[in-house]
Write an enzyme that holds these catalytic residues in place. Sequence first.
Site, mmCIF file in Angstrom:
data_model
loop_
_atom_site.group_PDB
_atom_site.id
_atom_site.type_symbol
_atom_site.label_atom_id
_atom_site.label_comp_id
_atom_site.label_asym_id
_atom_site.label_seq_id
_atom_site.Cartn_x
_atom_site.Cartn_y
_atom_site.Cartn_z
ATOM 1 C CG HIS A 419 53.447 31.328 -11.535
ATOM 2 N ND1 HIS A 419 54.441 31.751 -12.639
ATOM 3 C CD2 HIS A 419 52.796 32.655 -11.134
ATOM 4 C CE1 HIS A 419 54.164 33.298 -12.803
ATOM 5 N NE2 HIS A 419 53.165 33.724 -11.988
ATOM 6 C CG ASP A 423 58.153 33.607 -16.339
ATOM 7 O OD1 ASP A 423 58.022 32.981 -15.260
ATOM 8 O OD2 ASP A 423 59.322 33.913 -17.047
#
Length: 448
Positions: A419, A423
């Site tokens: 992450h 995204d």
Amino acid sequence: MEVKVPEIGESIVEALVANWIVEDGAEVAQDEIICELETDKVNVELPADASGILHIKVKAGETVDIGTVIATIDEDAGGTKESETKESETKESRDKGSKDQESEDKESRDQESEDKESRDQKSGESAPAINPAAKKLAREKQIDLAEVEGSGRAGRITVEDVQKAVETSKKSAPQAGEKGQEAETSTAKPADKADKADKADKADKSASEQPAEESERPVTREAMTPIRQRIAERLLQARQQTAMLTTFNEADMSWVKKLRSRHQKHFTEKHGIKLGLMSFFVKSCIKALQEYPAVNARIDGTDIVYHHYYDIGIAVGTDRGLVVPILRDADQLTFAEIEQQIAELASRAQSRKLTLAELEGGTFTISNGGIYGSLLSTPLINPPQCGVLGMHAIQDRAVVHDGEIVVRPIMNLALSYDHRLIDGREAVGFLKLIKEYIEDPSELFLEL
């Protein structure tokens, strides 16, 4: 001649002597495989550089540094010389006087008689077989196997038999100790009684704190292999050094199954290999990676490194752990070439013949837990990569299609991603694109 651990790779500094294929003192021929070395990445078969007699210096199971001498080869002691020596010794033996020969025969008969009497005293006319684990346990617990009655087939002594003998000896031992303790208690002073009580408490506490492997229950302790240590290290690294998240979706495998069924015979006849599922997913992943380049990238410090090539790692389970060989430039491969290379890499992985170059690198990984029956999982990222696709078992399920409930073959898909770089929008879009290509693979070109 010295046999040394060779240079295997820049990042490899030690190796485990996994197995000696040739025994110590045996004759070897040049280029004959004598030893198998195991590192944290690959296994290496070590050939003999010369012919002669092998003398092992490092036992199997020991880990040594690169360049260590693990054996020597005596080139002067060949098979012919050894044969001549044996013939000479045989001739000398025949030339000995008959008196000496009779003396040796008598001594041999006497020794055999003594051995037989000893065996008969311990275990009767024929000694029962003993389970190796039982023999080891008896040695640790100081149990005389001659007094243990075997309950296995043909009187074989098992671990359970030895455990019963241990319990029996423990039951009888405290009785004598208790009598002595009673006599001692009657004559001991109050201070002595307090000291003995403290010692008893400490002994009880020590016994309760004993590790499981030192208790009466049988356990086996063995060192982790280098590759298993490396796997553990990498998995821990994936958890600790990435902001890993997993998103899920499911794909209707109807079209893929129809295409495989319809073209399987023609495909196999032309290319010599069956059309599997992996080629569809490799092709789909490459298409999706081209649309979402961040999933094909990696983080280097504070930089993002985008790869403009597609080296796809294919996770393969082996008896020594999980390995991930790489399909180089997978975007340039046809369906048949993908299937052929995956089959070759999987075969080499099972036979421990993968090279270091076949395991290094990779920009994205595909892991198929479905072959083991997994329905859903969260695959771990293979650092420094930032994404891994998890495939799972195909199940017939009731789904709604065009307003009707129908039964379709459904596969759960999972994408684990870092992450820090990817995204949620990109991750979900990437996985949806793979789903679309799998459910309608008309854009994926089949080379028939």
